[in-house]
Design an enzyme around this catalytic site. Structure first.
Site, PDB file in Angstrom:
ATOM      1  N   LYS A  13      35.992  41.606  33.306  1.00 31.35           N
ATOM      2  CA  LYS A  13      36.856  42.784  34.209  1.00 31.35           C
ATOM      3  C   LYS A  13      38.053  43.098  33.313  1.00 31.35           C
ATOM      4  CE  LYS A  13      40.829  40.357  35.407  1.00 31.35           C
ATOM      5  NZ  LYS A  13      42.169  40.832  35.073  1.00 31.35           N
ATOM      6  N   ASP A  18      41.053  36.207  41.115  1.00 35.22           N
ATOM      7  CA  ASP A  18      40.122  36.964  40.370  1.00 35.22           C
ATOM      8  C   ASP A  18      38.763  36.563  40.692  1.00 35.22           C
ATOM      9  OD1 ASP A  18      41.971  38.645  38.958  1.00 35.22           O
ATOM     10  OD2 ASP A  18      41.661  37.554  37.147  1.00 35.22           O
TER      11      ASP A  18
END
Length: 314
Positions: free
Chosen positions: A11, A141
């Site tokens: 990401k 995350d």
């Protein structure tokens, strides 16, 4: 015995804003996060033993209980002790393609893949929100990595709201192999320098979060306006990282000199990303910047934004 292979995307952060300090010690964040198709492959299989074993071809990856993938498997054993007793432990093989300690959620996405894989292996039927709740116990995350795509993440990063998908934008990822930035150091340094700007009341935090939801970057994403997206990239942590790590700043400048859509540090760094309109442009610029800087420690990857998080491979 059952086994699964799962693709675990990295990401990047298109927007990272620190708006306050939380009672639990974390920071109150508003982020816009984006999956890219540079990813690890996680092979998960039951081993019939009472242990979790990790394997990886990258010597930088710890193969013990400090690894988030290990912690994810252990968490599932704790949450579902009867199934753990019936089926035993796991062998987890990590094909590591995401650079380590790069601000790209490599460890978090591995943990997310293990949660998704065990959910499939044990036929638990957990929904994505339920998996994200488990992921939040492991790291900020992990919840985003489970669902992926494009999303706003709030709280300490664990509250996920999907945004319209982006898939037409290409991304250059660039990192010096001999450079690392401590995430706790980055956040602590930001707190020391900018805590006078923190919002402490819940109404103010909600108001600032709403401003991002209705802001220009979200509008640009909904319109798939790549030029605007590139122009509106934002990361608060650059304020403390770039003055200390001048090579990261120089790398951003080198990409911007090539007229990319935009360039920024991802997360706490030290990876820099640059957005491009197409694959050919991204590959050409990556090659040119590598030749210009001429440092054998600089590595570049070209990836595309993707619309998913963890997916099972056929």
């Amino acid at each position: 015995m059952q086994s699964y292979s799962l693709f675990a995307p990295a990401k990047i952060n298109l927007h990272l804003e620190i708006i306050g300090h939380r009672p639990d010690g974390y920071h109150e964040l508003v982020m816009i996060m984006q999956s890219v198709n540079l990813g690890d492959v996680i092979h998960l299989r039951a081993n019939g033993k009472d242990e979790i074993r990790l394997f990886c071809q990258n010597p930088e990856v710890p193969l013990n209980n400090t690894n988030l993938a290990y912690k994810a498997a252990h968490l599932m054993q704790q949450q579902f002790p009867k199934l753990a007793q019936n089926f035993g432990g796991f062998d987890i093989v990590i094909e590591k393609n995401i650079p380590v300690a790069a601000g790209l959620a490599g460890g978090s996405t591995n943990a997310a893949a293990v949660l998704v894989g065990i959910n499939l292996m044990w036929s638990l039927g957990l929904t994505q929100p339920e998996l994200r709740d488990l992921g939040a116990l492991l790291g900020s995350d992990v919840p985003f990595c489970i669902s992926g795509g494009t999303a706003i993440a709030t709280g300490r990063g664990e509250q996920i709201e999907p945004l319209p998908d982006l898939s037409d934008i290409w991304v250059i990822l660039a990192k010096y192999s001999n450079l690392s930035v401590s995430t706790p150091w980055a956040y602590n340094s930001y707190r020391e320098q900018f805590n006078h700007l923190y919002i402490s009341d819940s109404q103010g935090i909600n108001q600032r979060t709403h401003q991002v939801h209705s802001g220009d970057l979200v509008k640009a994403i909904s319109q798939r306006n790549s030029e605007q997206i590139g122009a509106l990239l934002y990361n608060d942590l650059e304020k403390v990282v770039l003055p200390e790590f001048t090579t990261v700043k120089a790398l951003i400048d080198a990409f911007n000199a090539e007229n990319v859509l935009g360039s920024m540090m991802s997360g706490s760094g030290p990876t820099v990303f640059a957005l491009c309109d197409n694959q050919n442009q991204a590959e050409a610029i990556a090659n040119k910047v590598q030749k210009t800087i001429n440092d054998s420690n600089l590595h570049c990857w070209v990836a595309q934004m993707c619309t998913h998080g963890i997916i099972k491979q056929s």
